[in-house]
Write a protein that holds these residues in place. Sequence first.
Motif, PDB file in Angstrom:
ATOM      1  N   LYS A 214     -42.759  19.945 -76.543  1.00 24.71           N
ATOM      2  CA  LYS A 214     -41.721  20.925 -76.251  1.00 24.71           C
ATOM      3  C   LYS A 214     -40.411  20.509 -76.905  1.00 24.71           C
ATOM      4  N   LYS A 215     -39.628  21.502 -77.294  1.00 26.91           N
ATOM      5  CA  LYS A 215     -38.275  21.266 -77.811  1.00 26.91           C
ATOM      6  C   LYS A 215     -37.388  22.400 -77.315  1.00 26.91           C
ATOM      7  N   ASP A 216     -36.384  22.051 -76.525  1.00 32.68           N
ATOM      8  CA  ASP A 216     -35.460  23.049 -75.982  1.00 32.68           C
ATOM      9  C   ASP A 216     -36.207  24.197 -75.303  1.00 32.68           C
TER      10      ASP A 216
ATOM     11  N   VAL B 274     -39.563  13.819 -74.219  1.00 31.12           N
ATOM     12  CA  VAL B 274     -40.816  14.459 -73.817  1.00 31.12           C
ATOM     13  C   VAL B 274     -41.782  13.420 -73.273  1.00 31.12           C
TER      14      VAL B 274
ATOM     15  N   ASN C  47     -38.197  12.690 -83.378  1.00 30.31           N
ATOM     16  CA  ASN C  47     -37.055  13.359 -82.754  1.00 30.31           C
ATOM     17  C   ASN C  47     -37.515  14.412 -81.752  1.00 30.31           C
ATOM     18  N   LEU C  48     -38.597  15.085 -82.078  1.00 26.73           N
ATOM     19  CA  LEU C  48     -39.151  16.087 -81.174  1.00 26.73           C
ATOM     20  C   LEU C  48     -39.692  15.440 -79.907  1.00 26.73           C
TER      21      LEU C  48
ATOM     22  N   CYS D   4     -39.136  13.780 -88.004  1.00 24.55           N
ATOM     23  CA  CYS D   4     -39.057  15.053 -87.272  1.00 24.55           C
ATOM     24  C   CYS D   4     -39.867  14.983 -85.988  1.00 24.55           C
TER      25      CYS D   4
ATOM     26  N   TRP E 171     -33.834  21.098 -88.042  1.00 21.15           N
ATOM     27  CA  TRP E 171     -34.325  19.814 -87.529  1.00 21.15           C
ATOM     28  C   TRP E 171     -35.575  19.318 -88.258  1.00 21.15           C
TER      29      TRP E 171
END
Length: 244
Positions: free
Chosen positions: A143-145, A236, A231-232, A228, A193
């Motif tokens: 998940k991201k945002d 999480v 960072n994601l 990437c 991103w």
Amino acid sequence: MEPEIIFEDESLLILSKPSGWIVNEAKTTLGRLVVQGWIAKNFQYPISKNKLFRNGIVHRLDKETSGILLLAKTSDVFHNLQNQFKNREVEKTYIALVHGKLVPEEGIVSVPTGRLPWNKERFGIVPGGKESQTFYKVKKYLKKDGEDFSLVEFYPKTGRTHQIRVHSKYLGHPIVSDQFYAGRKTSRSDRKWCPRLFLHANKIKFRHPNKKKMLEFNLELPYDLQNCLDNLMKGVIKGSVKLV
């Protein structure tokens, strides 16, 4: 960044192709980074300068796709490897990050693909298109945002242009930062991103044309895609994902 040699013997050359490099020369590639021209300039094997054999390049990867690229050093090896691809004896694996929660976790896409009549640069699911088949397996949900993503391995059984990208869109889960198939607004947001297409050819398995034994090569995610992904992953789960 130039291509790097993963493996080399008297018959084969296996490269790590960086994103941004075009594989085959064409009228439109003048002055751009092209693997075929780089091979002709830097290698001296029997067909390294023979354009009839594409300088030994047996298959292709999209410009933005990174990963394993297989080359032959002689005409006999070239024909042998081409036949292995034609007979679907070569096993290829790609890793991609796609939008949404892809379910079921394993599946197959088998729909015909072809060039779109209204846009010659793009491909899609078209009546009378070429047979195209891709298996997939979800490796992790992320998940991201508040938005769902799926880290997926794809196993194409055919080798159509943009096949994995088109099949991902067909599933309703386009690849992150895909300017052609994720939609302009989505890909523009993605590239804040993840600055390029999240698609990497990370594994290949085939039979050595002369030694007749099976060979398998693995190539981990390049730094840009791993960064990437890391960072994601922050916030999480603990740690990072490493794929080989």
